[in-house]
Scaffold this motif. Structure first.
Motif, PDB file in Angstrom:
ATOM      1  N   UNK A   1       0.841  -1.207   0.000  1.00 26.14           N
ATOM      2  CA  UNK A   1       0.000   0.000   0.000  1.00 26.14           C
ATOM      3  C   UNK A   1       0.871   1.250   0.000  1.00 26.14           C
ATOM      4  N   UNK A   2       1.915   1.240   0.817  1.00 23.41           N
ATOM      5  CA  UNK A   2       2.806   2.408   0.918  1.00 23.41           C
ATOM      6  C   UNK A   2       3.460   2.724  -0.420  1.00 23.41           C
ATOM      7  N   UNK A   3       3.977   1.701  -1.115  1.00 17.67           N
ATOM      8  CA  UNK A   3       4.648   1.922  -2.388  1.00 17.67           C
ATOM      9  C   UNK A   3       3.658   2.232  -3.519  1.00 17.67           C
ATOM     10  N   UNK A   4       2.378   1.984  -3.305  1.00 16.75           N
ATOM     11  CA  UNK A   4       1.381   2.316  -4.329  1.00 16.75           C
ATOM     12  C   UNK A   4       0.986   3.793  -4.295  1.00 16.75           C
ATOM     13  N   UNK A   5       1.287   4.470  -3.206  1.00 17.40           N
ATOM     14  CA  UNK A   5       0.840   5.861  -3.053  1.00 17.40           C
ATOM     15  C   UNK A   5       1.495   6.835  -4.039  1.00 17.40           C
ATOM     16  N   UNK A   6       2.797   6.718  -4.336  1.00 18.31           N
ATOM     17  CA  UNK A   6       3.378   7.672  -5.294  1.00 18.31           C
ATOM     18  C   UNK A   6       2.677   7.665  -6.650  1.00 18.31           C
ATOM     19  N   UNK A   7       2.434   6.486  -7.223  1.00 18.20           N
ATOM     20  CA  UNK A   7       1.751   6.437  -8.513  1.00 18.20           C
ATOM     21  C   UNK A   7       0.320   6.924  -8.394  1.00 18.20           C
TER      22      UNK A   7
END
Length: 337
Positions: free
Chosen positions: A139-145
């Motif tokens: 979830x954390x790494x999905x936030x930038x995109x």
């Protein structure tokens, strides 16, 4: 924006329907097998259960949305919140799947090369904690995109909005999006696939080097036939996973590297996009098929769920439980085999 739907929409929809039926039924069976059989409730099977849940989410929620958009490229009807949820959903399940597969590979590597240490460390509680961490990281790494997406509208020369022109697309500078895509492809495909490949090679070399079978079998409780099956299963899983995910990341990287679009480039991208979609969803359906094809134990477990009355047959129970007793219960392939 061009036509609302492609001439490939009908055949791709039929392919998606087939993948949906096979994938949903197969992953549900995987979940039921793990839940219903006590000897399947191991630490590694927690990872498999989480992976099956991820695949089910993709098939049950992601695929219907994509089929709808395949026939209605515009307008996007779910607003800004729907655009954010769509992006974060697809990114999260993609990242979670590769992280879980990588973690399973690491655990199996420890079970093969350091079996006694793995037996002490690999518990269900530890696996559940790691799974929660992996999903949180996804979830954390999905936030930038997700943050660079939004609703894009078209306007007439008099600055009035074109009706039905809303789409969910990149609204920030393209260089930011390109950088995010290239970095995530490196972190969540190239790097994990490299690590998994190295681990599988080391495991294969270890299994091939072990010639003192009597000693090793007493230590690890693995039969020679099972050792050969593990090597084959590792090879098949790596190849299938790499093939299924390669078009997806090719599609994303292709889009991120093209600075000026021409009609030939757009046609190539559209074809890659269709192929990547098929293989993306195929990756959510193929694991149960691999288990069924390469594992007698898993085929029997399927039968026990589909035909519960088989449980009362003495020969059936002898086949299932005799194989269960011969296998270790702390790794991915102990479950499969």
């Amino acid at each position: 924006y061009g036509p609302k739907y492609s001439h490939l929409s009908m055949p791709v929809t039929w392919i998606y329907a087939l993948i949906f039926i096979v994938g949903v039924s197969g992953n549900l069976l995987v979940c039921l097998v793990i839940l219903k059989h006590r000897n399947m409730k191991t630490s590694t099977n927690c990872y498999l259960f989480s992976l099956a849940i991820s695949d089910l989410l993709v098939l049950l929620f992601g695929m219907p949305l994509e089929v709808y958009e395949m026939w209605n490229n515009y307008p996007f009807l779910f607003g800004l919140v729907g655009c954010y949820l769509k992006t974060v959903f697809f990114e999260t399940v993609c990242f979670a799947s590769i992280l879980i597969i990588t973690m399973v590979s690491i655990e199996r590597y420890m079970a093969v090369l350091h079996p006694f240490r793995a037996r002490l460390k690999n518990t269900q509680q530890r696996a559940l904690r790691i799974i929660l961490i992996l999903w949180f990281l996804s979830v954390l790494f999905s936030l930038p995109n997700t943050s660079v997406h939004g609703i894009v509208l078209q306007y007439f020369p008099n600055h009035t909005e074109v009706p039905g022109s809303a789409i969910c697309a990149v609204v920030k500078s393209m260089w930011i999006y390109n950088w995010i895509i290239q970095l995530t492809s490196l972190l969540f495909y190239v790097l994990p696939m490299s690590v998994i490949s190295v681990l599988y090679c080391l495991m294969g070399l270890k299994l091939r080097r072990d010639r003192s079978l009597e000693i090793k079998e007493m230590q690890m409780n693995i039969k020679l036939s099972s050792r050969k099956s593990i090597t084959k299963m590792l090879f098949v899983l790596v190849i299938v996973f790499g093939v299924c995910w390669a078009p997806f990341h090719t599609d994303r990287l292709f889009y991120s590297f093209v600075a000026t679009w021409t009609e030939p480039l757009a046609n190539i991208f559209n074809l890659i996009h269709v192929i990547s979609g098929v293989f993306f969803y195929l990756s959510s359906a193929v694991n149960p098929i691999i288990y069924h094809m390469l594992s007698q134990r898993f085929r029997i477990a399927f039968l026990r769920v589909i035909f519960p009355h088989y449980m009362h047959l003495p020969l059936f129970n002898k086949m299932f439980f005799s194989e269960s007793l011969a296998m270790p219960h702390n790794g991915l392939f102990s479950f499969i085999l």
